[in-house]
Design a protein around this motif. Structure first.
Motif, PDB file in Angstrom:
ATOM      1  N   UNK A 139       5.857   2.572   0.742  1.00 10.96           N
ATOM      2  CA  UNK A 139       4.623   2.268   1.452  1.00 10.96           C
ATOM      3  C   UNK A 139       3.484   3.068   0.866  1.00 10.96           C
ATOM      4  N   UNK A 197       3.019   4.073  12.472  1.00 14.72           N
ATOM      5  CA  UNK A 197       4.029   3.428  13.302  1.00 14.72           C
ATOM      6  C   UNK A 197       5.427   3.706  12.807  1.00 14.72           C
ATOM      7  N   UNK A 198       5.561   3.853  11.504  1.00 19.71           N
ATOM      8  CA  UNK A 198       6.912   4.049  10.990  1.00 19.71           C
ATOM      9  C   UNK A 198       7.452   5.410  11.360  1.00 19.71           C
ATOM     10  N   UNK A 201       5.865   8.465  15.587  1.00 23.75           N
ATOM     11  CA  UNK A 201       6.429   8.497  16.928  1.00 23.75           C
ATOM     12  C   UNK A 201       7.931   8.369  16.939  1.00 23.75           C
ATOM     13  N   UNK A 202       8.530   8.318  15.770  1.00 24.83           N
ATOM     14  CA  UNK A 202       9.970   8.158  15.701  1.00 24.83           C
ATOM     15  C   UNK A 202      10.641   9.386  16.295  1.00 24.83           C
ATOM     16  N   UNK A 203      11.546   9.148  17.238  1.00 25.75           N
ATOM     17  CA  UNK A 203      12.151  10.298  17.922  1.00 25.75           C
ATOM     18  C   UNK A 203      12.973  11.150  16.976  1.00 25.75           C
TER      19      UNK A 203
ATOM     20  N   UNK B 291      18.784  -2.300   8.335  1.00 27.37           N
ATOM     21  CA  UNK B 291      17.469  -2.114   8.939  1.00 27.37           C
ATOM     22  C   UNK B 291      17.297  -0.664   9.398  1.00 27.37           C
ATOM     23  N   UNK B 295      14.660   2.662   8.111  1.00 26.63           N
ATOM     24  CA  UNK B 295      13.605   3.064   9.031  1.00 26.63           C
ATOM     25  C   UNK B 295      13.649   4.496   9.503  1.00 26.63           C
TER      26      UNK B 295
ATOM     27  N   UNK C   3       9.698   5.177  20.081  1.00 29.68           N
ATOM     28  CA  UNK C   3       9.285   5.389  18.701  1.00 29.68           C
ATOM     29  C   UNK C   3      10.252   4.767  17.721  1.00 29.68           C
ATOM     30  N   UNK C   4      11.530   4.839  18.070  1.00 36.20           N
ATOM     31  CA  UNK C   4      12.539   4.253  17.188  1.00 36.20           C
ATOM     32  C   UNK C   4      12.330   2.750  17.095  1.00 36.20           C
ATOM     33  N   UNK C   5      12.066   2.127  18.246  1.00 35.26           N
ATOM     34  CA  UNK C   5      11.859   0.679  18.208  1.00 35.26           C
ATOM     35  C   UNK C   5      10.601   0.336  17.437  1.00 35.26           C
ATOM     36  N   UNK C   6       9.598   1.213  17.533  1.00 32.50           N
ATOM     37  CA  UNK C   6       8.374   0.930  16.788  1.00 32.50           C
ATOM     38  C   UNK C   6       8.621   1.028  15.287  1.00 32.50           C
ATOM     39  N   UNK C   7       9.429   2.013  14.881  1.00 24.00           N
ATOM     40  CA  UNK C   7       9.758   2.116  13.451  1.00 24.00           C
ATOM     41  C   UNK C   7      10.458   0.865  12.985  1.00 24.00           C
ATOM     42  N   UNK C   8      11.419   0.405  13.800  1.00 22.76           N
ATOM     43  CA  UNK C   8      12.141  -0.796  13.407  1.00 22.76           C
ATOM     44  C   UNK C   8      11.200  -1.980  13.290  1.00 22.76           C
ATOM     45  N   UNK C  10       8.060  -1.898  12.504  1.00 20.23           N
ATOM     46  CA  UNK C  10       7.226  -1.765  11.306  1.00 20.23           C
ATOM     47  C   UNK C  10       7.981  -2.195  10.068  1.00 20.23           C
ATOM     48  N   UNK C  11       9.228  -1.738   9.930  1.00 18.72           N
ATOM     49  CA  UNK C  11       9.957  -2.154   8.737  1.00 18.72           C
ATOM     50  C   UNK C  11      10.211  -3.640   8.768  1.00 18.72           C
ATOM     51  N   UNK C  12      10.410  -4.197   9.934  1.00 20.62           N
ATOM     52  CA  UNK C  12      10.619  -5.632   9.962  1.00 20.62           C
ATOM     53  C   UNK C  12       9.367  -6.380   9.555  1.00 20.62           C
ATOM     54  N   UNK C  13       8.211  -5.845   9.927  1.00 19.63           N
ATOM     55  CA  UNK C  13       7.000  -6.555   9.534  1.00 19.63           C
ATOM     56  C   UNK C  13       6.802  -6.499   8.030  1.00 19.63           C
TER      57      UNK C  13
END
Lengths: 376, 377, 156
Positions: A139, A197-198, A201-203, B291, B295, C3-8, C10-13
Motif C-alpha cells: 500500500x 483503516x488497515x 484500529x486493529x486490535x 485474507x 490483514x 478494528x479487526x473487521x475493519x482491517x479485513x 480494507x484488504x477486501x476492498x
C-alpha cells in the motif's frame, strides 16, 4: 553484564547478547543493534552506527553551493526536499537573498508532499515490522508512486531531486501543476484512509504497540529528541509553528501531540501529520500566484560573506539543522548537519530497556530512522 | 466405497489404490494451494502474483519444488542424526493420515471411521512432536527456543479446538464425520453453533502457525524458528505439511460446520453437486485464512498464550456446559435448536467484547493543538 | 474486534481493485519530458557536427568529476574551408556513468546547449556486467541524438 544471584552455589547469571546485524529484514538501513537480553527482557541496547558514513560534511566543503545540494538529497533520502531546503536557506541567510513568493509557496508544497511520501514509507516499513505480511508495504509504495510521479514530472528524478537552488528554484514547475497536485492529493487522502483503516484500529496492532517503548516527556526533552518522537510523548514542539520559516505562519494547521509516549502514539501522530500535510498543501495551492522563481539579480558565482548561521526545519523525522560556517569564497568552510535521527537514536536505550525482545524491533521502527542522515 | 472394496478388488490392492489416491490428491492440492496463496495474497495487495513461470504462473510450484530439490542438503555437524532427519516426516505424514477420514461427499471418503472426528484431531496433533524434534535435533539454541514456542502455542490452542468439536459432537450425537454431515441436510451447524465455529477457525490459524499466530515461524526479527537449520527439500516438507494441514482442516471445517456435501440439497442432486459443494466450502475457509494473513500484524507469544488460556478456553468450556445443559432436557427439536443458537451467539458476543477489552483501555486519539491560540514557548 | 473487521474490510476492498502492476520489460511507461537519465551530447543536424566545442565548463562544474574533455581545432571551420562557425570542436569526451550523479549541473552551465539529459528509456537501461563498460566515449554519447529520437529538454 552480570547479575549475581544469591545462592550457596556461587552462580553468575549472564545476559545473552543478541545481535541484530547490519542487514535487517525490515529495511531500516544498515544499522546494528546489540541487545543484552535476560530471558526475554531487554537489559541493554548498544547501537552501532557508521556503516553508511561517507564523509559527507567534509565532501561538502569541496563543493560549491550548487553542487552541494546533490549531497543533501543523499543524506535524508526519504525527505529530500526538507534537506535541500535547510541547505539553501542557510546560504540565503548568509548572503541575505530575498526569495520570491512563488518560489516559497512551491517550496512549501513540495516539502509537505515529501513529508507525505516519507510518512507513507514509515507506515509501510512499520507495518512490515509488526508482521503484516506485505500489505502495508505494498500500500505504502503504491501511494508513494503517485507522489514520486509528480516529482518526476517537475524535477526529472524520482528520488534525488536537486531542485532547490539558493534564491529559489532551479526551473519552473510544469504547466499542469495545479491539476496534478489536486490528483495527487486525492490519491493521498485515499491512501491515508486505507492505511488508517488497515492498521490503526486493529486490535492486534494495538496489543502490540500500546504501552510499549514509553518515553516520558522529560526524558524525551533531555535526550534531545525532536519530531514525532517528541510530540508522541506530549511535548507540543514543532519548528514550523514555533519558528516559522517559508510561509508556515500564513497557513492554518494543527500539530498532533500524543499523550503516553508509546509506539502507538508515535504511529498516530504520524498518521495525523499526514492529514495536516494534505491540508497545508491545499491552502498553499489556493495562494499560489504566477511570478518569478528566482530573484532578478542573482550572481553567477555564489560567494557568501564570512559568517555562520544555523538554520533548522521540520523534516518528517524531526529537526533537521544545517550549521554553516563561511569564510568568504564559494564553498562552505564547515558544514555541520544536525540530523534528527542521530539524536533520536540516543533515546533508543531508554525506550527499549524493560521491554521484550520482540518489541525491540517495533521500537526501532517507531523511531523511523534513515541511516543516510544518521551517518552522513 | 464405504466398507466394500473398490470394484470388488482384493483388500490389499484396494488399500494400495486408496493410498495412491491419498498421496496423489494431496500432492496436487498442496502445490495448487501454494500457487493460489501467492496469487490471492497478491490480489489483496493490488498486484499480480507469479505470472512468468508457465501460463499465468501456473508452474510456479513446480519451479519452487525443482529449486528446492536441487539445493545442497546441509546438516549441522553436531545434530542428532535420527532426530534431525525424521522431524520433517513427523510433521507432514500425520496430515496425510488425517485425509483418510474426511468426507468429500456423503458417500465418498477413503475410509468411514466411527470415530472419524476424534481420529482427525488426534492425528493432526502429532506434528507437535515433529517440531520438538526439529528444534532439538538442530543443535541451535535459537531453533530450540523457536520450537518450544511453537509447541507451547500448539498445545494451548489444541484445547479450545477439541472442546469446540466436542460441543458439535454432543449435538450431533456421534463422532462419525459422515453422520455429522448427513445431519446438516437442512441447516448447517454454523447456524446453531456459531461460537464453536469461531473458536475452530481461530484455533486452526494457531495450530498451523498462520498469521496472526506465526510468532514461532515468522521470527524474522531474530531467527527462523524451528526450521532454521533445514534447507532444500527437508525445509519444503515442513511447508508441505502446513499446506496439507490447511487443506485437511478446511475440509474438516466444511464438513462439521458448513454442511459438507449435504447442504443445500445434497442428497437430492447427487455426487457431483456434493463434491462441488465441499470444494467450494473448503475453498471459502482457505480464502478466509489467506485474507487474515494479509490483514493482521503478528501477536507476541505471551499475548497469544494469554488469549488462548484466558479467553478461548473459558468460552469453549462454557459452551460445552451450556450445550450439555440444554441437551439433557430432551426438549423438542425446534426449541432446542433455538436455545443452542441463542446461547452460542451470546458466547460470540462474549469473545467479541473480551477481545475489545483485552487491549488497553481505549484512549482518545492524539490531541491536536491549534496553532495560533497557544503560546509559542 | 471492530478494528479487526475493519482491517479485513480494507484488504477486501483492495482485493476488488485492479492491480497496479506494469509488466516491464514488455511495456514501458511513458517518461515525462523532464526525465533526467544520464547526460548525452547533442548533434547539430544542420552543421553535421556536435554542438560541443570542448570548453570544459561542464567538466569543471561537475561535482563528482566524471567527465574528461579534450578539444581540437575544428577542421570544418570557415577559416580552413568548411562551413561551420565553431572554431574549436570536441575531440574526445568521456563520461563515466558509474560516477555521474545526474544532478543536471552540466546542462545548466553549458553555454552552447551541447549537453542534455537523456529523457528516453535508453538512458535508464544501462546495466552492464563490468563497471568499465559504463564509461561512455564520444561516439556513444552522440549516438542517441544523431539517431534523431531525442527531444531534449533544456531549461532556458
Amino acid at each position: 553484564m552480570t547479575n549475581a544471584v544469591q545462592s550457596d552455589h556461587d552462580f553468575e547469571v549472564q545476559d545473552i547478547m543478541i545481535n541484530m546485524g547490519p542487514q535487517h529484514p525490515a529495511t531500516h538501513g544498515v544499522f546494528r543493534m546489540v541487545l543484552a537480553v535476560d530471558g526475554e527482557i531487554v537489559r541493554d541496547v548498544i547501537p552501532h552506527i557508521g556503516y553508511m558514513h561517507r564523509g559527507g560534511e567534509k565532501l561538502s566543503e569541496t563543493m560549491d553551493f550548487r553542487q552541494g545540494i546533490g549531497f543533501m538529497d543523499r543524506t535524508e533520502y526519504l525527505a529530500q526536499f526538507n534537506a535541500e531546503l535547510s541547505y539553501v536557506m542557510a546560504v540565503e541567510a548568509l548572503m541575505d537573498i530575498q526569495v520570491p513568493e512563488r518560489a516559497q509557496w512551491i517550496r512549501m508544497i513540495l516539502c509537505e508532499l515529501n513529508r507525505l511520501s516519507s510518512h507513507f514509507m514509515f507506515t509501510g516499513a512499520f507495518g512490515t515490522d509488526s508482521g503484516v505480511f506485505g500489505t502495508a508495504f505494498t500500500y505504502a509504495f503504491r501511494w508513494r508512486e503517485e507522489i514520486m510521479d509528480l516529482f518526476e514530472e517537475i524535477t526529472g528524478d524520482r528520488l534525488m531531486y536537486a531542485y532547490f537552488r539558493p534564491g529559489g528554484l532551479a526551473w519552473e514547475v510544469t504547466d499542469n501543476f495545479a491539476q496534478r497536485v489536486k490528483y495527487v492529493l486525492d490519491q493521498c487522502r485515499q491512501g491515508i484512509k486505507d492505511v488508517d483503516n488497515l492498521i490503526t484500529n486493529n486490535e492486534v496492532f494495538k496489543a502490540r504497540t500500546q504501552n510499549v517503548g514509553i518515553i516520558s516527556a522529560e526524558d524525551a526533552i533531555d535526550w534531545g529528541t525532536t519530531g514525532p518522537v517528541l510530540r508522541g510523548s506530549g511535548v507540543p514542539f514543532d519548528v514550523r509553528r514555533d519558528e516559522p520559516y517559508l510561509f508556515y505562519d500564513q497557513v492554518d494547521f494543527d500539530v498532533p501531540v500524543g499523550q503516553v509516549g508509546d509506539v502507538y502514539d508515535r504511529w498516530c501522530v504520524r498518521i495525523e501529520e499526514m492529514r495536516q500535510s494534505v491540508r497545508i498543501v491545499e491552502q498553499c495551492m489556493a495562494k499560489l500566484q504566477p511570478g518569478p522563481i528566482m530573484p532578478e539579480r542573482m550572481p553567477r558565482m555564489l560567494r557568501t560573506p564570512p559568517g555562520e548561521v544555523y538554520i533548522r526545519t521540520e523534516a518528517p523525522r524531526g529537526e533537521y539543522g544545517i550549521y554553516m560556517v563561511s569564510k568568504g569564497g564559494n564553498r562552505p568552510h564547515r558544514l555541520k548537519i544536525r540530523s534528527a535521527c542521530f539524536t533520536n537514536l540516543q533515546a533508543l536505550k531508554d525506550m527499549s530497556v524493560g521491554n521484550y525482545v520482540a518489541d525491540a524491533v517495533l521500537i526501532l521502527g517507531s523511531l523511523d530512522i534513515v541511516l543516510g542522515e544518521t551517518d552522513r | 466405497m464405504m466398507t466394500e472394496t473398490l470394484f470388488g478388488l482384493p483388500t490389499g490392492v484396494d488399500a494400495a489404490i486408496r493410498l495412491l489416491i491419498v498421496v496423489g490428491v494431496m500432492t496436487v492440492v498442496v502445490m495448487a494451494l501454494i500457487y493460489l496463496e501467492r496469487k490471492v495474497l497478491a490480489r489483496f495487495q493490488q498486484r499480480l502474483g507469479p505470472t512468468r513461470t508457465g501460463p499465468m504462473g501456473l508452474l510456479q510450484s513446480v519451479a519452487d519444488a525443482l529449486k528446492l530439490i536441487s539445493k545442497e542438503d546441509i546438516r549441522p555437524k553436531n545434530a542428532d542424526p535420527w532426530v534431525f532427519e525424521l522431524a520433517p516426516f513427523l510433521v507432514f505424514v500425520p496430515t496425510f493420515l488425517g485425509f483418510v477420514a474426511v468426507p468429500f461427499t456423503i458417500a465418498w471418503q477413503v475410509r468411514e471411521l466411527e470415530l472419524g472426528l476424534l481420529y482427525v484431531l488426534a492425528v493432526s496433533s502429532v506434528n507437535i512432536l515433529g517440531w520438538v524434534m526439529a528444534g532439538w535435533g538442530s543443535d541451535n539454541r535459537y531453533a530450540i527456543l523457536g520450537a518450544l514456542r511453537a509447541v507451547a502455542q500448539s498445545i494451548s490452542y489444541e484445547l479450545p479446538l477439541v472442546l469446540a468439536m466436542i460441543s458439535v459432537a454432543m449435538v450431533a450425537n456421534s463422532l462419525n464425520l459422515v453422520e455429522i454431515v448427513r445431519q446438516q441436510a437442512t441447516v448447517p451447524n454454523i447456524v446453531w453453533q456459531p461460537l464453536p465455529a469461531l473458536l475452530f477457525f481461530i484455533c486452526l490459524l494457531a495450530e498451523m502457525n498462520r498469521p496472526p499466530f506465526d510468532a514461532p515461524v515468522g521470527e524474522s526479527e531474530v531467527v527462523g524458528g524451528p526450521y532454521v537449520e533445514y534447507s532444500g527439500i527437508r525445509w519444503s516438507m515442513f511447508f508441505l505439511g502446513e499446506y496439507a494441514a490447511m487443506f485437511i482442516m478446511s475440509l474438516l471445517g466444511a464438513a462439521v460446520f458448513l454442511g459438507g456435501g449435504a447442504w443445500p440439497l445434497g442428497e437430492e442432486l447427487g455426487v457431483g453437486w456434493q463434491l462441488a459443494l465441499t470444494v467450494v466450502k473448503a475453498g471459502a475457509i482457505i480464502f478466509l485464512m489467506f485474507w487474515t494473513r494479509a490483514s493482521f500484524p503478528r501477536l507476541r507469544i505471551d499475548q497469544m498464550m494469554s488469549f488462548s488460556w484466558k479467553i478461548l478456553l473459558p468460552a469453549s468450556i462454557a459452551q460445552i456446559l451450556v450445550t450439555g445443559g440444554i441437551l439433557v432436557y430432551n426438549l423438542p427439536s425446534g426449541l432446542e435448536h433455538t436455545l443452542l443458537a441463542v446461547t452460542s451467539a451470546i458466547g460470540v458476543l462474549f469473545v467479541y467484547t473480551a477481545i475489545n477489552r483485552s487491549v488497553a483501555t481505549p484512549r482518545p486519539r492524539p490531541v491536536v493543538l491549534v496553532r495560533r491560540s497557544e503560546a509559542a514557548r | 474486534m471492530k478494528g479487526i473487521l475493519r482491517s479485513l474490510a480494507t484488504t477486501f476492498s483492495t482485493f476488488t481493485r485492479k492491480p497496479v502492476t506494469r509488466q516491464y520489460p514488455e511495456t514501458h511507461r511513458e517518461l515525462p519530458e523532464r526525465d533526467r537519465a544520464f547526460p548525452v551530447l547533442l548533434w547539430d543536424q544542420e552543421a553535421h557536427e556536435p554542438f560541443c566545442t570542448g570548453c570544459h565548463a561542464c567538466e569543471r562544474a561537475c561535482p563528482v568529476e566524471c567527465m574528461t574533455v579534450l578539444m581540437k581545432d575544428n577542421p570544418a571551420h570557415k577559416s580552413v574551408g568548411g562551413e561551420s562557425s565553431r572554431r574549436k570542436i570536441i575531440d574526445k569526451f568521456w563520461i563515466d556513468y558509474g560516477r555521474c550523479m545526474r544532478c543536471n549541473i552540466c546542462v545548466e552551465v553549458c553555454n552552447f546547449g551541447a549537453i542534455s539529459m537523456n529523457n528516453t528509456w535508453s538512458g535508464h537501461e544501462k546495466s552492464a556486467y563490468d563497471r568499465a563498460e559504463l564509461v561512455q566515449d564520444l561516439p556513444m554519447l552522440l549516438s542517441v541524438s544523431r539517431g534523431g529520437e531525442l527531444k531534449p529538454w533544456v531549461n532556458e
